[in-house]
Design an enzyme around this catalytic site. Sequence first.
Site, PDB file in Angstrom:
ATOM      1  N   GLU A 161      -7.375  -5.064  -3.732  1.00 53.43           N
ATOM      2  CA  GLU A 161      -7.408  -4.771  -2.293  1.00 53.43           C
ATOM      3  C   GLU A 161      -8.858  -4.419  -1.909  1.00 53.43           C
ATOM      4  O   GLU A 161      -9.546  -5.216  -1.288  1.00 53.43           O
ATOM      5  CB  GLU A 161      -6.464  -3.598  -1.969  1.00 53.43           C
ATOM      6  CG  GLU A 161      -6.422  -3.218  -0.498  1.00 53.43           C
ATOM      7  CD  GLU A 161      -5.693  -1.888  -0.247  1.00 53.43           C
ATOM      8  OE1 GLU A 161      -5.601  -1.072  -1.169  1.00 53.43           O
ATOM      9  OE2 GLU A 161      -5.251  -1.668   0.896  1.00 53.43           O
ATOM     10  N   ASP A 168       1.058   0.882   5.425  1.00 48.23           N
ATOM     11  CA  ASP A 168       0.980   2.112   6.237  1.00 48.23           C
ATOM     12  C   ASP A 168       1.235   1.756   7.698  1.00 48.23           C
ATOM     13  O   ASP A 168       0.321   1.829   8.539  1.00 48.23           O
ATOM     14  CB  ASP A 168      -0.413   2.743   6.089  1.00 48.23           C
ATOM     15  CG  ASP A 168      -0.695   3.146   4.655  1.00 48.23           C
ATOM     16  OD1 ASP A 168      -0.029   4.087   4.159  1.00 48.23           O
ATOM     17  OD2 ASP A 168      -1.548   2.513   4.018  1.00 48.23           O
TER      18      ASP A 168
HETATM   19 ZN    ZN Z   1      -0.799   0.947  -0.390  1.00 51.05          ZN
END
Ligand code: ZN
Length: 340
Positions: free
Chosen positions: A200, A279
């Site tokens: 990421e 999120d």
């Molecule tokens: Zn995450």
Amino acid sequence: MEKYNSFLKTLPKIELHLHLEGAIPLETLWELIKKYGGHKELDNNIENLNKRFLFKDFPHFIETWIWKNQFLKEYEDFEFIAHGVAKDLSGQNIRYAELFFTPGDHTEKGLELGRIVESVAKGMAAREKEIELSLIYDLCRDFGPEKGMEQLEKIKDLKSYGIIGIGIGGSEQLYPPEPFKKVYEKARAYGFRTTAHAGEAAGADSVWGAIRELKVDRIGHGTRSYEDQDLVAYLKETQLPIEVCPLSNVRTGVVNSVTEHPVKSYFKEGLNICINTDDPKMFNNSLEQDYLCLIDELGFSLDDIKLLLYNAVAASWCDDKKKRQLKSEIADFYDKYHYL
Ligand SMILES: [Zn+2]
């Protein structure tokens, strides 16, 4: 697009990469902010909270995550947010979710780990008739492997609160996975399933580290795996499940846009991916919106979405009975909906 909206809204859905503290409905967080006397930056206006959640890049997101934590102070706050999140998820027809949570952020402030876990479980239990939720304990790489081991020793006896696995979130660009090797070995010995955020905020090496050293059951994100085609070939061959979070990656600047996201090529190449929001209340997305983007901008079909949901069921850590139930619920929905 209207027909897709209502289809996706009522579709039974599954989330495997979702952070409790990043899924707090804004109204719920606003209640907590008010409880603690408001915040000068927000000027008594919930809209400003929304604006506070616009991110320049990944480090800015982490900074904002820490800022938000100041409003979680007492045990009852954890029960309150867990209840709010469970209610919100069931309202979206999410039938099963595995929730990351990061108590280590709060034990630093003097709260007891066990009581945080207990409070979260209590909040979730209040909605257990509507949605089944499990917990993945985020050891958070920023705290380092020693604190990771310490936390692991504390949670090994807390499985009855629904903790089924562990993970490492946090600043991937600063803290590679390899030093957590022993923590992961121990976690497996204690019967926890494992995942790690990788690929990421850092590249393919980080994904390799999670695979080779941590021997994870799933990869969180895996977005930047394309930087090494040998890794993509490995992921295809082994069918290691990948928790892909397309809109999250756009919001934190990991990719520039959904159309530039590798999710379509991973899917076409036959990698074992499922779709998640990460999120959602900080990124202003939802599982519906993530799926809609795949359809709208990347040409996924509703049958492709079905396959992605089946992947999520198979990659989940619930028991076989629950997996069969989730799969047949999705299949029945598709049968009944008569979509074209
Ligand atoms: Zn995450």
